[in-house]
Design a protein around this motif. Sequence first.
Motif, PDB file in Angstrom:
ATOM      1  N   ASP A  28       0.876  -1.175   0.000  1.00 17.58           N
ATOM      2  CA  ASP A  28       0.000   0.000   0.000  1.00 17.58           C
ATOM      3  C   ASP A  28       0.910   1.220   0.000  1.00 17.58           C
ATOM      4  O   ASP A  28       1.400   1.650   1.046  1.00 17.58           O
ATOM      5  CB  ASP A  28      -0.909  -0.015   1.233  1.00 17.58           C
ATOM      6  N   LYS A  29       1.149   1.756  -1.156  1.00 16.34           N
ATOM      7  CA  LYS A  29       2.103   2.860  -1.295  1.00 16.34           C
ATOM      8  C   LYS A  29       1.539   4.187  -0.819  1.00 16.34           C
ATOM      9  O   LYS A  29       2.277   5.147  -0.654  1.00 16.34           O
ATOM     10  CB  LYS A  29       2.594   2.935  -2.736  1.00 16.34           C
ATOM     11  N   GLU A  30       0.243   4.246  -0.554  1.00 14.40           N
ATOM     12  CA  GLU A  30      -0.358   5.477  -0.036  1.00 14.40           C
ATOM     13  C   GLU A  30      -0.361   5.521   1.487  1.00 14.40           C
ATOM     14  O   GLU A  30      -0.043   6.539   2.084  1.00 14.40           O
ATOM     15  CB  GLU A  30      -1.783   5.621  -0.564  1.00 14.40           C
ATOM     16  N   GLU A  31      -0.734   4.419   2.124  1.00 12.26           N
ATOM     17  CA  GLU A  31      -0.896   4.400   3.584  1.00 12.26           C
ATOM     18  C   GLU A  31       0.172   3.576   4.300  1.00 12.26           C
ATOM     19  O   GLU A  31       0.289   3.640   5.508  1.00 12.26           O
ATOM     20  CB  GLU A  31      -2.282   3.855   3.960  1.00 12.26           C
ATOM     21  N   GLY A  32       0.944   2.783   3.571  1.00 14.08           N
ATOM     22  CA  GLY A  32       1.957   1.926   4.184  1.00 14.08           C
ATOM     23  C   GLY A  32       1.423   0.536   4.468  1.00 14.08           C
ATOM     24  O   GLY A  32       0.223   0.273   4.380  1.00 14.08           O
ATOM     25  N   GLY A  33       2.330  -0.342   4.778  1.00 11.95           N
ATOM     26  CA  GLY A  33       1.954  -1.730   5.050  1.00 11.95           C
ATOM     27  C   GLY A  33       1.580  -2.466   3.779  1.00 11.95           C
ATOM     28  O   GLY A  33       1.902  -2.027   2.661  1.00 11.95           O
ATOM     29  N   TYR A  34       0.889  -3.574   3.979  1.00 11.78           N
ATOM     30  CA  TYR A  34       0.565  -4.449   2.859  1.00 11.78           C
ATOM     31  C   TYR A  34      -0.915  -4.800   2.861  1.00 11.78           C
ATOM     32  O   TYR A  34      -1.504  -5.029   3.914  1.00 11.78           O
ATOM     33  CB  TYR A  34       1.349  -5.754   2.956  1.00 11.78           C
ATOM     34  N   PHE A  35      -1.474  -4.877   1.661  1.00  7.09           N
ATOM     35  CA  PHE A  35      -2.822  -5.417   1.520  1.00  7.09           C
ATOM     36  C   PHE A  35      -2.740  -6.930   1.682  1.00  7.09           C
ATOM     37  O   PHE A  35      -1.848  -7.579   1.144  1.00  7.09           O
ATOM     38  CB  PHE A  35      -3.415  -5.064   0.155  1.00  7.09           C
ATOM     39  N   THR A  36      -3.674  -7.455   2.409  1.00  2.00           N
ATOM     40  CA  THR A  36      -3.706  -8.879   2.715  1.00  2.00           C
ATOM     41  C   THR A  36      -4.587  -9.644   1.749  1.00  2.00           C
ATOM     42  O   THR A  36      -4.278 -10.764   1.372  1.00  2.00           O
ATOM     43  CB  THR A  36      -4.259  -9.075   4.151  1.00  2.00           C
ATOM     44  N   CYS A  37      -5.684  -9.060   1.374  1.00  2.00           N
ATOM     45  CA  CYS A  37      -6.726  -9.773   0.635  1.00  2.00           C
ATOM     46  C   CYS A  37      -6.694  -9.395  -0.844  1.00  2.00           C
ATOM     47  O   CYS A  37      -7.221  -8.355  -1.237  1.00  2.00           O
ATOM     48  CB  CYS A  37      -8.093  -9.462   1.242  1.00  2.00           C
ATOM     49  N   LEU A  38      -6.070 -10.253  -1.633  1.00  2.00           N
ATOM     50  CA  LEU A  38      -5.888  -9.996  -3.057  1.00  2.00           C
ATOM     51  C   LEU A  38      -6.562 -11.080  -3.890  1.00  2.00           C
ATOM     52  O   LEU A  38      -6.532 -12.256  -3.535  1.00  2.00           O
ATOM     53  CB  LEU A  38      -4.399  -9.976  -3.414  1.00  2.00           C
ATOM     54  N   GLU A  39      -7.134 -10.648  -5.003  1.00  2.00           N
ATOM     55  CA  GLU A  39      -7.650 -11.598  -5.994  1.00  2.00           C
ATOM     56  C   GLU A  39      -6.465 -12.150  -6.792  1.00  2.00           C
ATOM     57  O   GLU A  39      -5.361 -11.618  -6.722  1.00  2.00           O
ATOM     58  CB  GLU A  39      -8.622 -10.888  -6.953  1.00  2.00           C
ATOM     59  N   ARG A  40      -6.708 -13.176  -7.575  1.00  2.00           N
ATOM     60  CA  ARG A  40      -5.642 -13.755  -8.403  1.00  2.00           C
ATOM     61  C   ARG A  40      -5.065 -12.763  -9.402  1.00  2.00           C
ATOM     62  O   ARG A  40      -3.906 -12.857  -9.787  1.00  2.00           O
ATOM     63  CB  ARG A  40      -6.145 -14.989  -9.132  1.00  2.00           C
ATOM     64  N   ASP A  41      -5.870 -11.780  -9.802  1.00  2.00           N
ATOM     65  CA  ASP A  41      -5.376 -10.769 -10.743  1.00  2.00           C
ATOM     66  C   ASP A  41      -4.645  -9.626 -10.031  1.00  2.00           C
ATOM     67  O   ASP A  41      -4.180  -8.684 -10.664  1.00  2.00           O
ATOM     68  CB  ASP A  41      -6.514 -10.221 -11.599  1.00  2.00           C
ATOM     69  N   GLY A  42      -4.546  -9.709  -8.712  1.00  2.00           N
ATOM     70  CA  GLY A  42      -3.836  -8.699  -7.933  1.00  2.00           C
ATOM     71  C   GLY A  42      -4.710  -7.592  -7.393  1.00  2.00           C
ATOM     72  O   GLY A  42      -4.242  -6.763  -6.615  1.00  2.00           O
ATOM     73  N   SER A  43      -5.967  -7.558  -7.771  1.00  2.00           N
ATOM     74  CA  SER A  43      -6.845  -6.503  -7.255  1.00  2.00           C
ATOM     75  C   SER A  43      -7.149  -6.752  -5.775  1.00  2.00           C
ATOM     76  O   SER A  43      -7.220  -7.891  -5.319  1.00  2.00           O
ATOM     77  CB  SER A  43      -8.128  -6.420  -8.077  1.00  2.00           C
ATOM     78  N   ASP A  76      13.438  -2.093   0.275  1.00  2.00           N
ATOM     79  CA  ASP A  76      12.464  -1.008   0.392  1.00  2.00           C
ATOM     80  C   ASP A  76      11.101  -1.534   0.821  1.00  2.00           C
ATOM     81  O   ASP A  76      10.419  -0.919   1.637  1.00  2.00           O
ATOM     82  CB  ASP A  76      12.343  -0.251  -0.929  1.00  2.00           C
ATOM     83  N   CYS A  77      10.708  -2.673   0.267  1.00  2.00           N
ATOM     84  CA  CYS A  77       9.418  -3.278   0.616  1.00  2.00           C
ATOM     85  C   CYS A  77       9.399  -3.678   2.091  1.00  2.00           C
ATOM     86  O   CYS A  77       8.422  -3.424   2.788  1.00  2.00           O
ATOM     87  CB  CYS A  77       9.164  -4.482  -0.294  1.00  2.00           C
ATOM     88  N   ALA A  78      10.480  -4.291   2.557  1.00  2.00           N
ATOM     89  CA  ALA A  78      10.562  -4.693   3.964  1.00  2.00           C
ATOM     90  C   ALA A  78      10.531  -3.481   4.891  1.00  2.00           C
ATOM     91  O   ALA A  78       9.830  -3.479   5.906  1.00  2.00           O
ATOM     92  CB  ALA A  78      11.827  -5.515   4.199  1.00  2.00           C
ATOM     93  N   ILE A  79      11.256  -2.450   4.539  1.00  2.00           N
ATOM     94  CA  ILE A  79      11.331  -1.252   5.387  1.00  2.00           C
ATOM     95  C   ILE A  79       9.973  -0.564   5.483  1.00  2.00           C
ATOM     96  O   ILE A  79       9.546  -0.187   6.585  1.00  2.00           O
ATOM     97  CB  ILE A  79      12.421  -0.286   4.885  1.00  2.00           C
ATOM     98  N   GLN A  80       9.284  -0.398   4.361  1.00  2.00           N
ATOM     99  CA  GLN A  80       8.001   0.309   4.435  1.00  2.00           C
ATOM    100  C   GLN A  80       7.001  -0.477   5.279  1.00  2.00           C
ATOM    101  O   GLN A  80       6.222   0.095   6.015  1.00  2.00           O
ATOM    102  CB  GLN A  80       7.468   0.672   3.044  1.00  2.00           C
ATOM    103  N   GLY A  81       7.034  -1.796   5.195  1.00  2.00           N
ATOM    104  CA  GLY A  81       6.140  -2.602   6.025  1.00  2.00           C
ATOM    105  C   GLY A  81       6.518  -2.544   7.494  1.00  2.00           C
ATOM    106  O   GLY A  81       5.654  -2.468   8.372  1.00  2.00           O
ATOM    107  N   ALA A  82       7.813  -2.571   7.781  1.00  2.00           N
ATOM    108  CA  ALA A  82       8.278  -2.491   9.173  1.00  2.00           C
ATOM    109  C   ALA A  82       7.906  -1.158   9.799  1.00  2.00           C
ATOM    110  O   ALA A  82       7.511  -1.097  10.971  1.00  2.00           O
ATOM    111  CB  ALA A  82       9.787  -2.724   9.229  1.00  2.00           C
ATOM    112  N   GLU A  83       8.029  -0.095   9.028  1.00  2.00           N
ATOM    113  CA  GLU A  83       7.656   1.232   9.539  1.00  2.00           C
ATOM    114  C   GLU A  83       6.163   1.298   9.856  1.00  2.00           C
ATOM    115  O   GLU A  83       5.760   1.877  10.870  1.00  2.00           O
ATOM    116  CB  GLU A  83       8.043   2.323   8.536  1.00  2.00           C
TER     117      GLU A  83
END
Length: 119
Positions: A28-43, A76-83
């Motif tokens: 989630d490049k706007e709010e930080g962290g990661y989206f958990t619930c993704l469809e197979r197409d990535g949405s 970068d991905c790890a750092i943004q999630g850790a923050e």
Amino acid sequence: MDFKKLEEQYKSELLENVLPFWLQNSQDKEEGGYFTCLERDGSVYDTDKFIWLQGREVWMFAMLYNKVEKRQEWLDCAIQGAEFLKKHGHDGCLNWYFSLDRKGDPLIEPYNIFSYTFA
């Protein structure tokens, strides 16, 4: 069974398909962290963020950076999630919430070992 061929197949699948999918779609490049619930197409079909996945994804990308290859995008991905986890994942006393909304506000208070284990 050709274990070398199997190893190459798994490594190729991981590095060429699985990791790029998560890098592209879960952050989630706007709010930080990661989206958990993704469809197979990535949405994204649900923007709630579960602490167990936040912790696992931080660990995974940090481990890949440290043990597989020094790819800046992994770090970068790890750092943004850790923050995001550091700022929003707990109540200030390291009691880890179970889930957060997209912005990081708690949805479910600390209540089980999964959040603690993965965070």
